[in-house]
Design a protein around this motif. Structure first.
Motif, PDB file in Angstrom:
ATOM      1  N   LYS A   1     -94.490 175.226 -11.141  1.00 17.52           N
ATOM      2  CA  LYS A   1     -93.443 174.532 -11.895  1.00 17.52           C
ATOM      3  C   LYS A   1     -93.754 173.043 -12.025  1.00 17.52           C
ATOM      4  O   LYS A   1     -93.601 172.454 -13.098  1.00 17.52           O
ATOM      5  CB  LYS A   1     -92.081 174.718 -11.217  1.00 17.52           C
ATOM      6  CG  LYS A   1     -91.491 176.091 -11.384  1.00 17.52           C
ATOM      7  CD  LYS A   1     -90.145 176.178 -10.684  1.00 17.52           C
ATOM      8  CE  LYS A   1     -89.483 177.517 -10.874  1.00 17.52           C
ATOM      9  NZ  LYS A   1     -88.175 177.587 -10.198  1.00 17.52           N
TER      10      LYS A   1
ATOM     11  N   SER B   1     -94.495 170.960 -15.510  1.00 19.14           N
ATOM     12  CA  SER B   1     -93.698 169.769 -15.814  1.00 19.14           C
ATOM     13  C   SER B   1     -94.595 168.537 -15.939  1.00 19.14           C
ATOM     14  O   SER B   1     -94.434 167.720 -16.854  1.00 19.14           O
ATOM     15  CB  SER B   1     -92.656 169.559 -14.720  1.00 19.14           C
ATOM     16  OG  SER B   1     -91.943 168.380 -14.934  1.00 19.14           O
TER      17      SER B   1
ATOM     18  N   ASP C   1     -92.913 175.239 -20.831  1.00 25.56           N
ATOM     19  CA  ASP C   1     -92.063 175.172 -19.655  1.00 25.56           C
ATOM     20  C   ASP C   1     -92.146 176.469 -18.865  1.00 25.56           C
ATOM     21  O   ASP C   1     -92.554 177.507 -19.371  1.00 25.56           O
ATOM     22  CB  ASP C   1     -90.614 174.847 -20.029  1.00 25.56           C
ATOM     23  CG  ASP C   1     -90.020 175.815 -21.036  1.00 25.56           C
ATOM     24  OD1 ASP C   1     -90.357 177.006 -21.018  1.00 25.56           O
ATOM     25  OD2 ASP C   1     -89.206 175.365 -21.856  1.00 25.56           O
ATOM     26  N   PHE C   2     -91.763 176.391 -17.619  1.00 25.91           N
ATOM     27  CA  PHE C   2     -91.859 177.538 -16.716  1.00 25.91           C
ATOM     28  C   PHE C   2     -91.059 178.723 -17.234  1.00 25.91           C
ATOM     29  O   PHE C   2     -91.522 179.859 -17.170  1.00 25.91           O
ATOM     30  CB  PHE C   2     -91.382 177.126 -15.314  1.00 25.91           C
ATOM     31  CG  PHE C   2     -91.463 178.237 -14.321  1.00 25.91           C
ATOM     32  CD1 PHE C   2     -92.677 178.567 -13.734  1.00 25.91           C
ATOM     33  CD2 PHE C   2     -90.339 178.957 -13.966  1.00 25.91           C
ATOM     34  CE1 PHE C   2     -92.768 179.599 -12.815  1.00 25.91           C
ATOM     35  CE2 PHE C   2     -90.414 179.993 -13.047  1.00 25.91           C
ATOM     36  CZ  PHE C   2     -91.629 180.312 -12.471  1.00 25.91           C
TER      37      PHE C   2
ATOM     38  N   GLU D   1     -93.323 176.714  -6.781  1.00 23.82           N
ATOM     39  CA  GLU D   1     -92.948 175.308  -6.936  1.00 23.82           C
ATOM     40  C   GLU D   1     -94.128 174.482  -7.438  1.00 23.82           C
ATOM     41  O   GLU D   1     -93.955 173.605  -8.287  1.00 23.82           O
ATOM     42  CB  GLU D   1     -92.402 174.736  -5.622  1.00 23.82           C
ATOM     43  CG  GLU D   1     -91.010 175.223  -5.297  1.00 23.82           C
ATOM     44  CD  GLU D   1     -90.015 174.979  -6.429  1.00 23.82           C
ATOM     45  OE1 GLU D   1     -89.957 173.847  -6.960  1.00 23.82           O
ATOM     46  OE2 GLU D   1     -89.301 175.926  -6.798  1.00 23.82           O
TER      47      GLU D   1
END
Length: 104
Positions: free
Chosen positions: A71, A75, A83-84, A68
């Motif tokens: 990510k 972002s 992007d992830f 998390e």
């Protein structure tokens, strides 16, 4: 200035001229470090990419919290096209595979 911004803008005139900026977007000591880099050299200006260094060879070994944080850092970087879901695992095996004859 900013310990999370690593700058390499200096090399000798005998080498290829380059300027690289590396940004530590997220990290947890001894677990992972997410790096985003961009730069310019004699051959190409505007290249960029990322590296996720981990202590484990398996991404799946990272905790849910680590994933998390990664990510959120991606972002938060607000870089178009970064992007992830675009992260991938390179195939870096050697040993049993034979090298092409041009490399031997």
């Amino acid at each position: 200035e900013n310990p999370m911004h690593l700058i390499n803008h200096n090399n000798s005139a005998k080498e290829m001229h380059y300027m690289d900026d590396w940004y530590v977007l997220a990290s947890r000591p001894n677990v992972y470090a997410l790096i985003y880099y961009c730069g310019c050299n004699d051959a190409c200006c505007g290249y960029a990419g990322s590296v996720l260094y981990t202590r484990s060879p398996c991404f799946e070994d990272l905790s849910t919290q680590d994933v998390e944080e990664i990510k959120e850092a991606i972002s938060g970087a607000e870089v178009h096209g970064f992007d992830f879901e675009g992260l991938c695992t390179p195939v870096a095996s050697c040993g049993s595979q034979s090298l092409p004859s041009v490399l031997v």
